[in-house]
Write a protein that holds these residues in place. Structure first.
Motif, short mmCIF file in Angstrom:
data_model
loop_
_atom_site.label_atom_id
_atom_site.label_comp_id
_atom_site.label_asym_id
_atom_site.label_seq_id
_atom_site.Cartn_x
_atom_site.Cartn_y
_atom_site.Cartn_z
N ALA A 108 0.84 -1.21 0.00
CA ALA A 108 0.00 0.00 0.00
C ALA A 108 0.87 1.25 0.00
O ALA A 108 0.61 2.21 -0.74
N ILE A 109 1.91 1.25 0.82
CA ILE A 109 2.83 2.40 0.88
C ILE A 109 3.54 2.59 -0.44
O ILE A 109 3.69 3.71 -0.94
N ALA A 110 3.99 1.48 -1.05
CA ALA A 110 4.72 1.56 -2.32
C ALA A 110 3.83 2.15 -3.42
O ALA A 110 4.29 2.96 -4.24
N LEU A 111 2.56 1.76 -3.45
CA LEU A 111 1.64 2.30 -4.45
C LEU A 111 1.41 3.80 -4.24
O LEU A 111 1.38 4.58 -5.20
N LEU A 112 1.25 4.21 -2.97
CA LEU A 112 1.08 5.63 -2.67
C LEU A 112 2.33 6.42 -3.06
O LEU A 112 2.25 7.54 -3.58
N MET A 113 3.50 5.84 -2.81
CA MET A 113 4.77 6.48 -3.14
C MET A 113 4.89 6.67 -4.66
O MET A 113 5.31 7.73 -5.14
N PHE A 114 4.53 5.64 -5.40
CA PHE A 114 4.56 5.69 -6.86
C PHE A 114 3.66 6.82 -7.38
O PHE A 114 4.08 7.65 -8.19
N LEU A 142 2.23 -6.13 -6.33
CA LEU A 142 1.90 -4.70 -6.27
C LEU A 142 3.03 -3.90 -5.61
O LEU A 142 3.25 -2.74 -5.96
N PHE A 143 3.72 -4.51 -4.66
CA PHE A 143 4.86 -3.84 -4.03
C PHE A 143 5.95 -3.58 -5.07
O PHE A 143 6.51 -2.49 -5.15
N PHE A 144 6.22 -4.59 -5.89
CA PHE A 144 7.18 -4.44 -6.97
C PHE A 144 6.77 -3.30 -7.91
O PHE A 144 7.58 -2.47 -8.31
N LEU A 145 5.49 -3.29 -8.26
CA LEU A 145 4.98 -2.26 -9.16
C LEU A 145 5.22 -0.86 -8.58
O LEU A 145 5.73 0.03 -9.27
N GLY A 146 4.86 -0.68 -7.32
CA GLY A 146 5.02 0.62 -6.68
C GLY A 146 6.47 1.06 -6.59
O GLY A 146 6.82 2.20 -6.94
N ILE A 147 7.34 0.16 -6.12
CA ILE A 147 8.76 0.48 -5.95
C ILE A 147 9.42 0.83 -7.28
O ILE A 147 10.09 1.85 -7.43
N LEU A 148 9.24 -0.03 -8.28
CA LEU A 148 9.91 0.16 -9.56
C LEU A 148 9.42 1.42 -10.28
O LEU A 148 10.21 2.14 -10.90
N MET A 149 8.13 1.71 -10.18
CA MET A 149 7.61 2.90 -10.83
C MET A 149 8.02 4.18 -10.09
O MET A 149 8.22 5.23 -10.70
N ALA A 150 8.14 4.11 -8.77
CA ALA A 150 8.63 5.26 -8.01
C ALA A 150 10.08 5.55 -8.34
O ALA A 150 10.48 6.71 -8.53
N VAL A 151 10.89 4.49 -8.42
CA VAL A 151 12.30 4.65 -8.78
C VAL A 151 12.45 5.19 -10.21
O VAL A 151 13.34 5.99 -10.50
N SER A 152 11.56 4.75 -11.09
CA SER A 152 11.61 5.25 -12.48
C SER A 152 11.37 6.76 -12.53
O SER A 152 11.92 7.45 -13.39
N CYS A 153 10.56 7.27 -11.59
CA CYS A 153 10.34 8.72 -11.52
C CYS A 153 11.63 9.42 -11.10
O CYS A 153 11.98 10.47 -11.66
N LEU A 154 12.35 8.84 -10.12
CA LEU A 154 13.65 9.41 -9.73
C LEU A 154 14.61 9.43 -10.91
O LEU A 154 15.38 10.37 -11.09
N SER A 155 14.54 8.38 -11.72
CA SER A 155 15.40 8.32 -12.90
C SER A 155 15.01 9.40 -13.90
O SER A 155 15.88 10.05 -14.51
N GLU A 156 13.71 9.63 -14.06
CA GLU A 156 13.22 10.61 -15.03
C GLU A 156 13.59 12.05 -14.66
O GLU A 156 13.75 12.89 -15.52
N VAL A 157 13.70 12.34 -13.38
CA VAL A 157 14.03 13.71 -12.97
C VAL A 157 15.55 13.91 -12.86
O VAL A 157 16.02 14.98 -12.47
N GLY A 158 16.30 12.86 -13.20
CA GLY A 158 17.76 12.98 -13.27
C GLY A 158 18.49 12.80 -11.96
O GLY A 158 19.70 13.03 -11.89
N VAL A 159 17.78 12.34 -10.92
CA VAL A 159 18.41 12.21 -9.59
C VAL A 159 19.48 11.13 -9.59
O VAL A 159 20.59 11.31 -9.07
N LEU A 160 19.17 9.97 -10.19
CA LEU A 160 20.10 8.84 -10.15
C LEU A 160 21.37 9.15 -10.96
O LEU A 160 22.48 8.84 -10.52
N THR A 161 21.18 9.76 -12.11
CA THR A 161 22.34 10.12 -12.93
C THR A 161 23.24 11.13 -12.22
O THR A 161 24.46 11.01 -12.21
N ALA A 162 22.59 12.14 -11.60
CA ALA A 162 23.35 13.16 -10.87
C ALA A 162 24.09 12.55 -9.69
O ALA A 162 25.22 12.93 -9.38
#
Length: 453
Positions: A31-37, A316-336
């Motif tokens: 539930a937390i992972a989905l909200l985070m995503f 669903l936990f996997f879905l939430g975590i991976l999609m939340a991390v993909s957002c971090l990737s999209e805003v350039g946080v991981l690369t930076a």
């Protein structure tokens, strides 16, 4: 870094903190992972143009912005879905094998009265299987076997923790054993011979040292459930020959998935669905030939019913975590972050990849490795060349580093769901042990590169 980017990072960190304290909050991590995503991507939509322009070089107008963002999210969802379908297929296959007695004979082969002997058998079997299959599938298989062997929960938690460590270590030295090594291999940054010959020993070290420490937490004799003659041949069950057929089709099919991928070049989840289809058809044919009077009881073990036993909260936990991390990737946080590490440590590859390995236990290692692949160009010679120190260390650290936290790897998340291990218990009892093995592996790699190769 903009205010909006900071807000996205804060949303992720708060969500991660809630997942880490699941046992205290009493709120399911899925539930937390989905909200985070949803929170991360909703914040992203407050001003997506800054990211579309900076990351993707978008030059369109506002009218096409929504379509561009939708396309990006669908692309990430497609990548995430391949992992989810692979996971669902693998979990269903193992459930079919388990419920139809496929693991019964394995239990007999591994039977021992010594807890420590079983620990070493589990460690090496997991290590080998994860190199042939992958760490995710291997973890599911080994937990199902452990349930047949160990009844005492405290002991099983220790064995399950070692399964996570051994599965991640085994996957790190194989070009097909982990998603990150597959990425590096397909990109041509490492070769199969190079990664096996130079990472095998560090991977073994990172598994053997934690196993050596964990064995001292096991005391006394092992009391396995008695296997009574004919007890497994209950009404509606398969014969011994049919159970072995189910086992070899299921587990053998999982081993065939990398071969199927190399032949067809299709994503691994397609191979998993092929195996599931074959196994499903086989069990249906077996049940079809059972005596009609047994059909009602046998129906409970048919695939149509077993599908309801798949742990959807883990999916669903996997879905939430991976999609939340993909957002971090999209805003350039991981690369930076990766770029900052390289600058801060002045190009010391052991420190940079070592830190990346620690980070991979916190966030998903796939976008971290993807970020590194995009950041650092391949050099013709030196540490950044094919099979160079940086790429091999990245394969090792990103794979083995995930063992330090239970949510740091696919294997850990699956075991967490199957055995209901809490984040806090694992962090208190296992994290430091996995970290010692992780560091020892890096040291052994340094010695190998310095004095052998």
């Amino acid at each position: 870094m903009t205010t909006l980017t900071i807000m996205i990072i804060v949303a992720f960190v708060l969500g991660y903190a809630c997942i880490a304290t699941e046992s205290l909050l009493k709120v399911n991590k899925a539930a937390i992972a989905l909200l985070m995503f949803v929170a991360c991507w909703t914040l992203y939509m407050f001003d997506p143009m800054q990211y579309l322009t900076a990351i993707h070089g978008y030059t369109g107008d506002l009218s096409g912005m929504a379509a561009a963002v939708t396309s990006i999210i669908q692309e990430h969802l497609g990548d995430t879905s391949t992992t989810l379908f692979f996971l669902m297929g693998a979990m269903t296959i193992v459930e079919i094998v388990d419920q139809n007695g496929g693991f019964n004979w394995v239990r007999k082969v591994m039977k021992t009265s010594s807890k420590r002997t079983l620990l070493w058998r589990i460690a090496f079997l997991t290590f080998i299987l994860s190199a042939i299959l992958d760490n995710l599938t291997t973890s599911i298989v080994m937990i199902m076997i452990l349930r047949k062997l160990v009844t005492e929960r405290n002991d099983r938690l220790i064995y399950a923790s070692l399964v996570i460590i051994a599965a991640n270590s085994g996957g790190a030295f194989s070009p097909i054993g982990d998603v990150t090594t597959i990425m590096l291999w397909n990109k041509g940054l490492i070769t199969a011979v190079g990664v096996i010959s130079e990472i095998l020993v560090p991977s073994l070290v990172s598994m053997i040292i934690p196993a050596f420490i964990l064995q001292y937490q096991l005391k006394g004799e092992l009391h396995m459930p008695e296997i009574k003659e004919g007890a497994d041949a209950s009404v509606g069950d398969f014969t011994e020959r049919q159970r072995k057929a189910v086992f070899w089709i299921g587990v053998g099919g999982l081993m065939f998935v990398p071969v199927f991928k190399s032949i067809t070049h299709l994503p691994p989840f397609v191979g998993i669905l092929l195996v599931l289809g074959v196994l499903w058809t086989t069990t249906e044919l077996f049940y079809r030939h059972l005596h009609r009077g047994h059909d009602d009881e046998g129906t409970q073990k048919r695939v149509t019913n077993l599908l309801s036993r798949v742990d959807m909260s883990t999916i669903l936990f996997f879905l939430g975590i991976l999609m939340a991390v993909s957002c971090l990737s999209e805003v350039g946080v991981l690369t930076a972050l990766g770029d900052g590490l390289n600058t801060f440590f002045d190009g010391n590859h052991y420190l940079v990849t070592g830190i990346i390995g620690v980070l991979s236990s916190i966030v998903d290692n796939v976008p971290l490795v993807a970020g590194c692949m995009g950041m650092y160009p391949v050099a013709p010679t030196g540490d950044m060349a094919v099979d160079g120190i940086f790429w091999q260390l990245l394969a090792y650290c990103a794979g083995v580093g995930g063992s330090m936290l239970i949510i740091g790897s696919a294997a850990g998340v699956v075991v967490m769901g199957l055995e209901k291990i809490t984040f806090g218990w694992y962090m208190k009892r296992i994290t430091w042990i996995a970290f010692v093995g992780y560091l020892a592996g890096i040291v052994s790699y340094y010695l190998i590169r310095t004095f052998v190769f």
